[in-house]
Design a protein around this motif. Structure first.
Motif, PDB file in Angstrom:
ATOM      1  N   ASP A   3      51.883  35.883  33.488  1.00  0.00           N
ATOM      2  CA  ASP A   3      50.793  35.288  34.245  1.00  0.00           C
ATOM      3  C   ASP A   3      51.304  34.381  35.367  1.00  0.00           C
ATOM      4  N   ARG A   4      52.466  33.842  35.156  1.00  0.00           N
ATOM      5  CA  ARG A   4      52.968  32.886  36.128  1.00  0.00           C
ATOM      6  C   ARG A   4      53.218  33.509  37.503  1.00  0.00           C
ATOM      7  N   PRO A   5      53.939  34.595  37.642  1.00  0.00           N
ATOM      8  CA  PRO A   5      54.126  35.153  38.983  1.00  0.00           C
ATOM      9  C   PRO A   5      52.806  35.562  39.627  1.00  0.00           C
ATOM     10  N   ARG A   6      51.886  36.075  38.841  1.00  0.00           N
ATOM     11  CA  ARG A   6      50.593  36.452  39.402  1.00  0.00           C
ATOM     12  C   ARG A   6      49.854  35.210  39.895  1.00  0.00           C
ATOM     13  N   PHE A   7      49.978  34.106  39.173  1.00  0.00           N
ATOM     14  CA  PHE A   7      49.355  32.862  39.583  1.00  0.00           C
ATOM     15  C   PHE A   7      49.891  32.415  40.952  1.00  0.00           C
ATOM     16  N   PHE A   8      51.223  32.485  41.100  1.00  0.00           N
ATOM     17  CA  PHE A   8      51.817  32.085  42.375  1.00  0.00           C
ATOM     18  C   PHE A   8      51.437  33.050  43.493  1.00  0.00           C
ATOM     19  N   ASP A   9      51.328  34.333  43.173  1.00  0.00           N
ATOM     20  CA  ASP A   9      50.878  35.302  44.172  1.00  0.00           C
ATOM     21  C   ASP A   9      49.454  34.998  44.613  1.00  0.00           C
ATOM     22  N   ASP A  10      48.609  34.694  43.638  1.00  0.00           N
ATOM     23  CA  ASP A  10      47.231  34.355  43.968  1.00  0.00           C
ATOM     24  C   ASP A  10      47.167  33.068  44.784  1.00  0.00           C
ATOM     25  N   LEU A  11      47.974  32.099  44.391  1.00  0.00           N
ATOM     26  CA  LEU A  11      48.020  30.829  45.117  1.00  0.00           C
ATOM     27  C   LEU A  11      48.508  31.044  46.551  1.00  0.00           C
ATOM     28  N   ALA A  12      49.529  31.866  46.722  1.00  0.00           N
ATOM     29  CA  ALA A  12      50.037  32.161  48.062  1.00  0.00           C
ATOM     30  C   ALA A  12      48.975  32.892  48.880  1.00  0.00           C
ATOM     31  N   GLY A  13      48.239  33.787  48.240  1.00  0.00           N
ATOM     32  CA  GLY A  13      47.173  34.503  48.947  1.00  0.00           C
ATOM     33  C   GLY A  13      46.078  33.561  49.396  1.00  0.00           C
ATOM     34  N   VAL A  14      45.702  32.642  48.520  1.00  0.00           N
ATOM     35  CA  VAL A  14      44.663  31.659  48.877  1.00  0.00           C
ATOM     36  C   VAL A  14      45.154  30.763  50.007  1.00  0.00           C
TER      37      VAL A  14
END
Length: 95
Positions: A3-14
């Motif tokens: 979940d962590r890399p996906r969280f950072f990907d989502d954060l970077a997208g936002v």
């Protein structure tokens, strides 16, 4: 951990979307400010630099033309004055 890399990907997208939105907002605000400044300048009856330069060049050429015309007029007036002088005939017989 997955979940962590996906969280950072989502954060970077936002964050990327937010930066894009801010850049768009900045451009829009700049356009609004430019429009408002143009409106204020138009209401003050100011002229743009280009217009001023054109009128200044026209005035310079007009002044030069006027000075030339005045010089020609003065030359013509002096010729007229010379022609209007009483002409005294000369006696060729020595008298």
């Amino acid at each position: 951990m997955a979940d962590r890399p996906r969280f950072f990907d989502d954060l970077a997208g936002v964050a990327g979307g937010a930066f894009s939105a801010l850049a768009g907002a900045r451009e829009e605000v700049s356009a609004l400010i430019r429009t408002r400044v143009d409106e204020v300048l138009a209401s003050l009856n100011l002229v743009r630099r280009e217009e001023f330069d054109v009128v200044r060049d026209l005035a310079t050429r007009a002044r030069i033309g006027q000075e030339d015309a005045e010089a020609r007029l003065a030359a013509l007036e002096s010729r007229i004055t010379a022609l209007e002088q009483p002409h005294t005939p000369q006696n060729h017989y020595g008298a």
